[in-house]
Design an enzyme around this catalytic site. Structure first.
Site, short mmCIF file in Angstrom:
data_model
loop_
_atom_site.label_atom_id
_atom_site.label_comp_id
_atom_site.label_asym_id
_atom_site.label_seq_id
_atom_site.Cartn_x
_atom_site.Cartn_y
_atom_site.Cartn_z
N ASP A 1 0.86 -1.19 0.00
CA ASP A 1 0.00 0.00 0.00
C ASP A 1 0.89 1.24 0.00
O ASP A 1 2.06 1.17 0.38
CB ASP A 1 -0.93 0.03 1.22
N CYS B 1 -10.74 3.45 -1.39
CA CYS B 1 -9.37 3.79 -0.96
C CYS B 1 -9.19 3.08 0.37
O CYS B 1 -10.07 3.15 1.24
CB CYS B 1 -9.24 5.30 -0.80
N THR B 2 -8.07 2.39 0.52
CA THR B 2 -7.84 1.59 1.72
C THR B 2 -8.11 2.37 3.01
O THR B 2 -8.72 1.86 3.94
CB THR B 2 -6.38 1.10 1.75
N HIS B 3 -7.64 3.60 3.01
CA HIS B 3 -7.77 4.42 4.23
C HIS B 3 -9.22 4.64 4.65
O HIS B 3 -9.52 4.76 5.83
CB HIS B 3 -7.12 5.78 4.02
N TYR C 1 -0.14 8.73 -2.99
CA TYR C 1 -0.02 8.37 -4.40
C TYR C 1 -1.14 9.05 -5.22
O TYR C 1 -1.05 9.17 -6.42
CB TYR C 1 -0.18 6.86 -4.59
N CYS D 1 -3.68 -1.08 -2.42
CA CYS D 1 -3.91 0.32 -2.76
C CYS D 1 -4.75 0.42 -4.04
O CYS D 1 -4.33 -0.08 -5.10
CB CYS D 1 -2.55 0.98 -2.96
N ASN D 2 -5.90 1.05 -3.95
CA ASN D 2 -6.75 1.21 -5.13
C ASN D 2 -6.05 2.02 -6.21
O ASN D 2 -6.15 1.72 -7.39
CB ASN D 2 -8.04 1.95 -4.75
N THR D 3 -5.34 3.06 -5.77
CA THR D 3 -4.68 3.95 -6.72
C THR D 3 -3.63 3.17 -7.52
O THR D 3 -3.58 3.26 -8.75
CB THR D 3 -4.01 5.13 -5.96
#
Ligand code: DGL
Length: 264
Positions: free
Chosen positions: A7, A184-186, A39, A70-72
């Site tokens: 991530d 988004c992971t966060h 990112y 990480c989605n990005t």
């Protein structure tokens, strides 16, 4: 061999914690590129280079399966990396992302109108739309880019982050969305807050609740990968930069098993 998680920051620990709870027998290593976070507003070329570096690190640390949590990074790099680095010495390794499993989950629930809340880069990539477009029966997709949340969450500014998440869910509800993907992971950290204002009218999709079962299914279908995984229940975290504010999250998610700083 271990299962690696990549991530851009600490958010992926939420996914790893859920996976490790669901499949506790395996060994896991987390690589958080905190030195280069966020990112979400970097160029595709930079995200590709950083993600590749992290994945090579995990491969060289004995991870034969790497989840790009990480989605990005999943949106911008996954296919290129799968095509370019799984050769020669790494041909038996695998890299999986989080976007396709999330889309599958929303498709199964037959949502009609879905809001994807994610970083600017994820939204600009059009990856969620492209994956939904592969299904004939698919929801209308509304992408919402949000750049303020990641820095707030990484610095433990929970109240401000919760307020922003709530605003997005209320807006999605007003726009007749029946689903919202925390893309988004966060953002998964705030799934309960999101559900408070979703009123059950907007289903909140949080990847920590989706990915564990998807990995279990993947491992069941791929004995050639599963048979190589070690089973000692070890968990390790490597961050490219450590800050005192990270201690709470690392402690919360893996009992603070923090291995060290990997200077980039
Ligand atoms: N972890 C990233 C994601 O899931 C976002 C954080 C960042 O901007 O680096 O998209």
């Amino acid at each position: 061999m271990k299962i690696g998680f990549f991530d851009s920051g600490l958010g992926g620990l939420i996914i790893l914690k859920a996976v490790a709870k669901h499949l506790p027998q395996y060994d896991y290593e987390f690589y958080g590129d905190t030195a280069n976070l966020p990112y979400g507003d970097k160029s595709e070329a930079v995200i590709l280079a950083l993600t590749k570096q992290g994945i090579f690190h995990l491969f060289d640390r004995g991870c034969s399966l790497v989840i790009v949590a990480c989605n990005t990074a999943s949106a911008e790099t996954l296919r290129t990396l799968q095509d370019s680095i799984l050769t020669d010495k790494y041909q038996d390794h695998r890299i999986l992302g989080v976007i396709i499993p999330t889309v599958e989950e929303v498709i199964e629930a037959r949502s009609k109108r879905v809001c994807v809340l994610a970083t600017k880069r994820t939204i600009d990539s059009g990856k969620y739309e492209r994956e939904f477009a592969k299904f004939t029966e698919r929801p209308e997709v509304i992408g919402v880019a949000e750049s303020r949340l990641v820095p707030l969450i990484e610095s433990n500014e929970d109240e401000a982050a919760a307020r922003i998440i709530k605003e997005h869910v209320i807006r999605a509800r007003a726009e007749n969305c029946d689903a919202l993907i925390l893309g988004c992971t966060h953002f998964s950290l705030f799934k309960d807050v999101a559900r408070e204002v979703g009123w059950g009218v907007v289903t909140i999709y949080s990847q920590d609740e989706i990915i564990p079962q998807k990995i279990e299914n993947y491992l069941a279908r791929h004995p050639e990968i599963t048979s190589k995984l070690s089973n000692t229940g070890k968990r390790e975290i490597v961050l490219t930069e450590h800050k005192p504010t990270y201690d709470r999250l690392t402690a919360e998610f893996l009992g603070g098993v923090y291995m060290g700083e990997e200077n980039q």
